[in-house]
Design a protein around this motif. Structure first.
Motif, short mmCIF file in Angstrom:
data_model
loop_
_atom_site.label_atom_id
_atom_site.label_comp_id
_atom_site.label_asym_id
_atom_site.label_seq_id
_atom_site.Cartn_x
_atom_site.Cartn_y
_atom_site.Cartn_z
N ALA A 1 0.70 -1.10 0.28
CA ALA A 1 -0.16 -0.37 -0.30
C ALA A 1 0.83 1.37 -0.06
O ALA A 1 0.55 2.05 0.02
CB ALA A 1 -1.11 0.15 1.41
N GLY A 2 2.73 1.14 0.15
CA GLY A 2 2.87 2.16 -0.04
C GLY A 2 3.48 2.84 1.33
O GLY A 2 4.03 4.12 1.43
N GLU B 1 13.59 -1.09 3.67
CA GLU B 1 14.21 -1.17 4.09
C GLU B 1 14.10 -1.22 5.53
O GLU B 1 14.42 -2.32 6.60
CB GLU B 1 15.17 -0.08 4.40
CG GLU B 1 16.41 -0.26 5.53
CD GLU B 1 17.82 -1.33 5.09
OE1 GLU B 1 18.00 -2.32 6.33
OE2 GLU B 1 17.14 -1.67 3.95
N VAL B 2 12.27 -0.76 6.45
CA VAL B 2 11.81 -0.73 7.56
C VAL B 2 11.59 -2.02 7.35
O VAL B 2 11.42 -3.75 8.31
CB VAL B 2 11.07 -0.10 7.77
CG1 VAL B 2 9.99 -0.80 9.16
CG2 VAL B 2 10.86 1.39 7.99
N LEU B 3 10.69 -2.65 6.21
CA LEU B 3 9.89 -4.33 6.21
C LEU B 3 11.70 -5.17 6.02
O LEU B 3 11.49 -5.88 7.03
CB LEU B 3 9.96 -4.22 4.59
CG LEU B 3 8.69 -5.64 4.40
CD1 LEU B 3 7.45 -5.66 5.32
CD2 LEU B 3 8.72 -6.22 3.09
N ARG B 4 11.72 -4.79 6.01
CA ARG B 4 13.72 -5.87 5.66
C ARG B 4 13.37 -6.31 8.04
O ARG B 4 14.01 -7.62 7.40
CB ARG B 4 14.58 -5.67 5.12
CG ARG B 4 14.45 -6.10 3.47
CD ARG B 4 15.78 -5.95 2.41
NE ARG B 4 16.32 -4.62 2.41
CZ ARG B 4 15.57 -3.72 1.92
NH1 ARG B 4 14.89 -4.35 0.54
NH2 ARG B 4 16.29 -2.38 1.39
N ARG B 5 13.82 -5.12 7.52
CA ARG B 5 14.28 -4.69 8.97
C ARG B 5 13.53 -6.42 10.26
O ARG B 5 13.42 -6.68 11.55
CB ARG B 5 14.65 -4.28 10.03
CG ARG B 5 15.85 -3.49 9.86
CD ARG B 5 15.97 -2.21 10.54
NE ARG B 5 14.88 -1.04 9.65
CZ ARG B 5 15.11 0.43 9.96
NH1 ARG B 5 16.23 0.76 10.47
NH2 ARG B 5 14.52 1.29 9.62
N VAL B 6 11.78 -5.43 10.11
CA VAL B 6 10.76 -6.34 10.89
C VAL B 6 10.69 -7.71 10.13
O VAL B 6 10.59 -8.84 10.94
CB VAL B 6 9.35 -5.73 10.35
CG1 VAL B 6 8.06 -6.44 11.00
CG2 VAL B 6 9.53 -3.79 11.08
N LEU B 7 10.52 -7.94 8.74
CA LEU B 7 10.48 -10.05 8.82
C LEU B 7 12.11 -10.10 9.23
O LEU B 7 11.86 -11.78 9.46
CB LEU B 7 10.88 -9.30 7.20
CG LEU B 7 9.26 -9.39 6.32
CD1 LEU B 7 10.00 -9.23 5.20
CD2 LEU B 7 8.07 -9.95 6.97
N ARG B 8 13.53 -10.04 9.51
CA ARG B 8 14.10 -10.48 9.67
C ARG B 8 13.85 -10.53 11.64
O ARG B 8 13.64 -11.40 11.38
CB ARG B 8 15.88 -10.15 9.54
CG ARG B 8 16.72 -9.61 10.29
CD ARG B 8 18.51 -9.24 10.62
NE ARG B 8 19.33 -9.82 10.83
CZ ARG B 8 20.03 -9.82 11.64
NH1 ARG B 8 18.75 -9.53 13.03
NH2 ARG B 8 20.25 -10.49 11.93
N GLU B 9 13.73 -9.72 12.12
CA GLU B 9 13.33 -9.71 13.75
C GLU B 9 12.14 -10.79 13.97
O GLU B 9 12.01 -12.15 14.28
CB GLU B 9 12.31 -8.67 14.18
CG GLU B 9 12.31 -8.55 15.08
CD GLU B 9 13.31 -9.28 16.03
OE1 GLU B 9 13.23 -9.76 17.89
OE2 GLU B 9 14.14 -8.82 15.86
#
Length: 163
Positions: free
Chosen positions: A134-135, A140-148
Motif C-alpha cells: 500500500a506504500g 528497508e523497514v520491512l526487511r528489518r521487521v521481517l528479519r526480526e
C-alpha cells in the motif's frame, strides 16, 4: 631396513585406525546395537542441565539493581518480574518433558503455543507485506521487521520443545 619397518608399522597403524574408525559407526547402526536407557539418561541429564541454567538465571536476576539496567525502579521491577516468570516457566516446561516419548512431547501446551506463535508470525508478515504494497512501509523497514520475525520463528524451530 629400520626405516622400512617403521614406515610399514606406521602405515598399518594409521590404516587400521582409519578403517575401523570410519566403519565402526556404520556397523553399529547396521547391527542395531543401542543402549535402551541412553535416551532416558540423556533426558535426565538435559533436565538437570536446564535446572542448573534456570537456577543460575534466577540468581543473576536477583542480584540486579535498577542501575544495572539504567532504568527507574518501577520499570526495573516490571522487567525483572517478566524475566523471572519467563525463566521459571521455561524451567518447569523442561522438567515436564523428562521421560516423555516424542508423541507425548508433541501433545503439550508448548506445542499449542508454538503453533499459535507461528500463526501469529505469519499474520504479522502478511500485515507488513500489505503495508508495503500500500506504500505505507519502506522496503528497508520491512526487511528489518521481517528479519526480526524470522529470528523469532527460528528460535521456535530450534527450541528443545519442538524436537
Amino acid at each position: 631396513h629400520r626405516e622400512v619397518i617403521q614406515l610399514v608399522a606406521f602405515v598399518v597403524t594409521v590404516g587400521t585406525i582409519l578403517v575401523q574408525g570410519t566403519t565402526l559407526p556404520l556397523l553399529i547402526r547396521k547391527l542395531g546395537v543401542s543402549d535402551p536407557q541412553e535416551s532416558e539418561r540423556d533426558d535426565h541429564a538435559e533436565a538437570e542441565a536446564r535446572r542448573i541454567a534456570t537456577s543460575a538465571a534466577l540468581e543473576y536476576l536477583e542480584g540486579l539493581t535498577p542501575s544495572d539496567l539504567a532504568c527507574d525502579q518501577k520499570r526495573f521491577e516490571r522487567v525483572i518480574n517478566r524475566m523471572r516468570d519467563l525463566v521459571e516457566h521455561q524451567g518447569q516446561a523442561a522438567a515436564e518433558q523428562v521421560g516423555r516419548t516424542p508423541d507425548e512431547r508433541a501433545d503439550t501446551a508448548s506445542r499449542v503455543f508454538s503453533e499459535l506463535r507461528r500463526d501469529l508470525l505469519e499474520v504479522e508478515r502478511r500485515a507488513m507485506a500489505d503495508e508495503r504494497d500500500a506504500g505505507r512501509l519502506d522496503d528497508e523497514v520491512l526487511r528489518r521487521v521481517l528479519r526480526e520475525l524470522d529470528l523469532q520463528e527460528a528460535a521456535l524451530d530450534s527450541s528443545w520443545r519442538n524436537r
